[in-house]
Design an enzyme around this catalytic site. Sequence first.
Site, mmCIF file in Angstrom:
data_model
loop_
_atom_site.group_PDB
_atom_site.id
_atom_site.type_symbol
_atom_site.label_atom_id
_atom_site.label_comp_id
_atom_site.label_asym_id
_atom_site.label_seq_id
_atom_site.Cartn_x
_atom_site.Cartn_y
_atom_site.Cartn_z
ATOM 1 N N LYS A 178 13.148 -7.384 -10.903
ATOM 2 C CA LYS A 178 12.897 -7.883 -9.551
ATOM 3 C C LYS A 178 11.405 -8.157 -9.406
ATOM 4 O O LYS A 178 10.599 -7.248 -9.255
ATOM 5 C CB LYS A 178 13.344 -6.877 -8.480
ATOM 6 C CG LYS A 178 13.487 -7.599 -7.143
ATOM 7 C CD LYS A 178 13.070 -6.868 -5.921
ATOM 8 C CE LYS A 178 11.645 -6.563 -5.692
ATOM 9 N NZ LYS A 178 10.787 -7.697 -5.287
ATOM 10 N N GLU A 253 3.377 2.881 -12.257
ATOM 11 C CA GLU A 253 1.992 2.457 -12.536
ATOM 12 C C GLU A 253 1.429 2.011 -11.204
ATOM 13 O O GLU A 253 1.843 0.988 -10.661
ATOM 14 C CB GLU A 253 1.972 1.277 -13.526
ATOM 15 C CG GLU A 253 2.521 1.587 -14.890
ATOM 16 C CD GLU A 253 1.601 2.460 -15.725
ATOM 17 O OE1 GLU A 253 0.457 2.710 -15.312
ATOM 18 O OE2 GLU A 253 2.060 2.918 -16.781
ATOM 19 N N CYS A 287 -5.464 -3.458 -11.306
ATOM 20 C CA CYS A 287 -5.405 -2.003 -11.133
ATOM 21 C C CYS A 287 -6.542 -1.321 -11.877
ATOM 22 O O CYS A 287 -6.939 -0.219 -11.540
ATOM 23 C CB CYS A 287 -4.068 -1.496 -11.647
ATOM 24 S SG CYS A 287 -3.736 -2.022 -13.333
ATOM 25 N N GLU A 393 -8.403 1.809 -2.641
ATOM 26 C CA GLU A 393 -8.311 0.627 -3.493
ATOM 27 C C GLU A 393 -8.312 -0.615 -2.603
ATOM 28 O O GLU A 393 -7.434 -0.776 -1.756
ATOM 29 C CB GLU A 393 -7.019 0.679 -4.311
ATOM 30 C CG GLU A 393 -6.899 -0.475 -5.283
ATOM 31 C CD GLU A 393 -5.568 -0.512 -6.014
ATOM 32 O OE1 GLU A 393 -4.523 -0.336 -5.371
ATOM 33 O OE2 GLU A 393 -5.587 -0.714 -7.244
HETATM 34 P P1 NAD Z 1 3.805 -3.287 -3.779
HETATM 35 O O1 NAD Z 1 4.018 -1.836 -3.984
HETATM 36 O O2 NAD Z 1 3.663 -3.796 -2.386
HETATM 37 O O3 NAD Z 1 5.017 -4.121 -4.392
HETATM 38 C C1 NAD Z 1 5.380 -3.999 -5.758
HETATM 39 C C2 NAD Z 1 6.840 -4.336 -5.915
HETATM 40 O O4 NAD Z 1 7.616 -3.367 -5.231
HETATM 41 C C3 NAD Z 1 7.267 -5.686 -5.352
HETATM 42 O O5 NAD Z 1 8.184 -6.285 -6.241
HETATM 43 C C4 NAD Z 1 7.956 -5.309 -4.054
HETATM 44 O O6 NAD Z 1 8.913 -6.228 -3.653
HETATM 45 C C5 NAD Z 1 8.592 -4.003 -4.420
HETATM 46 N N1 NAD Z 1 8.891 -3.107 -3.286
HETATM 47 C C6 NAD Z 1 8.224 -2.983 -2.118
HETATM 48 N N2 NAD Z 1 8.802 -2.038 -1.344
HETATM 49 C C7 NAD Z 1 9.845 -1.541 -2.046
HETATM 50 C C8 NAD Z 1 10.831 -0.539 -1.797
HETATM 51 N N3 NAD Z 1 10.847 0.145 -0.660
HETATM 52 N N4 NAD Z 1 11.743 -0.288 -2.743
HETATM 53 C C9 NAD Z 1 11.730 -0.963 -3.912
HETATM 54 N N5 NAD Z 1 10.844 -1.935 -4.209
HETATM 55 C C10 NAD Z 1 9.906 -2.213 -3.290
HETATM 56 O O7 NAD Z 1 2.569 -3.666 -4.671
HETATM 57 P P2 NAD Z 1 1.823 -5.063 -4.775
HETATM 58 O O8 NAD Z 1 1.014 -5.246 -3.542
HETATM 59 O O9 NAD Z 1 2.811 -6.117 -5.157
HETATM 60 O O10 NAD Z 1 0.895 -4.820 -6.038
HETATM 61 C C11 NAD Z 1 -0.402 -4.346 -5.946
HETATM 62 C C12 NAD Z 1 -0.484 -2.926 -6.410
HETATM 63 O O11 NAD Z 1 -0.017 -2.794 -7.757
HETATM 64 C C13 NAD Z 1 -1.899 -2.383 -6.419
HETATM 65 O O12 NAD Z 1 -1.960 -1.115 -5.850
HETATM 66 C C14 NAD Z 1 -2.222 -2.307 -7.897
HETATM 67 O O13 NAD Z 1 -3.231 -1.411 -8.233
HETATM 68 C C15 NAD Z 1 -0.918 -1.971 -8.494
HETATM 69 N N6 NAD Z 1 -0.903 -2.295 -9.920
HETATM 70 C C16 NAD Z 1 -0.900 -1.285 -10.845
HETATM 71 C C17 NAD Z 1 -0.921 -1.571 -12.199
HETATM 72 C C18 NAD Z 1 -0.898 -0.499 -13.245
HETATM 73 O O14 NAD Z 1 -0.569 -0.789 -14.382
HETATM 74 N N7 NAD Z 1 -1.233 0.726 -12.939
HETATM 75 C C19 NAD Z 1 -0.944 -2.890 -12.611
HETATM 76 C C20 NAD Z 1 -0.955 -3.885 -11.656
HETATM 77 C C21 NAD Z 1 -0.915 -3.571 -10.306
#
Ligand code: NAD
Length: 499
Positions: A178, A253, A287, A393
């Site tokens: 997804k 992550e 990240c 962040e």
């Molecule tokens: P997000 O948590 O808003 O969304 C990530 C995913 O989760 C999306 O596909 C979203 O649709 C889904 N999602 C949202 N709510 C959900 C729920 N209740 N149940 C299931 N799925 C749900 O994150 P974002 O804004 O898309 O991404 C940015 C974040 O990702 C930043 O905090 C960044 O640091 C982190 N990130 C971490 C890494 C790593 O490897 N550690 C890498 C890249 C990004």
Amino acid sequence: MDEQLARYERLYIGGEWVEPQDGSMVDSIDPSVGRPWAKVAFGGAADIDRAVAAASEAFHGPWRRMSVYDRAALLRELAVTYQAHAGQLATLESRDNGRPIRETRPDIAAHAQWFHYFAGLADKIDGRSIPIDPTMHVFTTRVPVGVVGAIVPWNAPLLLTAWKLGPALAAGCTIVIKPSESTSVTALELARVVEKLGFPPGVINVVPGFGKTAGARLVTHPSVNKISFTGEVGTSQEIMKAAAGTLKRLTFENGGKSPHIIFKDADLGQALNAATHAAFMATGQSCALGSRLLVESSIYEQVVSELARRAQRVRIGAPLHEQTQMGPHATAQQRDKTLKYIDLGIGEGARLVTGGQIPSRSQLSGEGLEDGFYIQPTVFADVNQSMVIAQEEIFGPVCSVIPFKTEEEAIAIANDTRYGLTAALWTQNVGRAHRVAAQLEAGTVWVNTYRYIRWNIPYGGFKMSGLGRENGPEALDAYLETRSTIMNLTGAYPDAYPS
Ligand code: NAD
């Protein structure tokens, strides 16, 4: 207007392209111009149910019966075919999330290495024989966990999908991907690559959708055995609670607030190359961003002014222009969030050295970019750990430069965060390099380099930055269960209740 948009009208489920049952068509925005460029079919809970059923059937059927070398061969084919499409995928990813093509092209070309690496591991998933008693033969086998739900964010959609897909398939799992609601196009293009290959139907499924509906259904679905999630820490916490009902295996992550430490004995030119790149790459939407630059006091002002000079010369503009070094934010919300933090930093008393604004038309290279989600690379000096901009962040191109006097103070500041994903230090003193690296609370520590991330090096967070590891052999652990088998070689079992 609509007819000019690229259209992705179907989901990839069970090896077929199907219309959503309870979803809708949603615009994907080109962040460089702030307008829709594609319409994408989003699935709802019923579509996730269909995808999970297909993944479950494949897991219990043809995928389970396939030999590990045939599975590995398919992964290698995926690597080769993916690489052949890397240029096209890079263009689409730049279009959909705004990262400059000079970043996405080399990045996406490298993704094939993840598939090659995990193909190589597929036939090395062996167990142990455990000696205990001559009458007993005891051994372990490592078996796939089952159906995996892969939930992916928008900042590096294809990379983070590859990180999940490679180990899941090598372990013998099937997967429902997804992608983020903001950047779904390239996951569907990945499905187009996959469909050319000989994977049994249902092994790989792609269902774009909203987190609250499609994502949430994956998390609670009783036939999904594991969730591999990349995104915000708050979403991880929601998922952890929602997954409790089915006790799913979880890996997370999350974000980071990485300390990037420059000691006065560093090779300053090299350290500044790294610090500038670490702070502004991917418009700060990484990240692993080096968002806190810790600098020894005696070189502090020199580093601040040189970083600012370098920030000012970053070429901002259209992601598909070869010369562009920094594109827009991926979404308007993210741009607004970054601007909010910049205001907050000013309000907290940090010294805004450069940036902090939406760039003027003349600062942008390319035409028609007025409504794109651009922002200037921003440097704050005189930041201290009590400030919100040093703790939270931002996920934008905002670097907080923090002074320190001693090694101990640098370590204390570095670790004074709820995050623990990555950290880096620059010094030419080998003793200090080891001393400091050993005390940093982070899953990855770079010495005299930055953002060296590879398929065979474990990657993941301490503290609130995550749970489990991706990449390297450790990544497989999350997709496997260990079964202990105890065989009695005599067949005798004494009567516990003799008369
Ligand atoms: P997000 O948590 O808003 O969304 C990530 C995913 O989760 C999306 O596909 C979203 O649709 C889904 N999602 C949202 N709510 C959900 C729920 N209740 N149940 C299931 N799925 C749900 O994150 P974002 O804004 O898309 O991404 C940015 C974040 O990702 C930043 O905090 C960044 O640091 C982190 N990130 C971490 C890494 C790593 O490897 N550690 C890498 C890249 C990004």
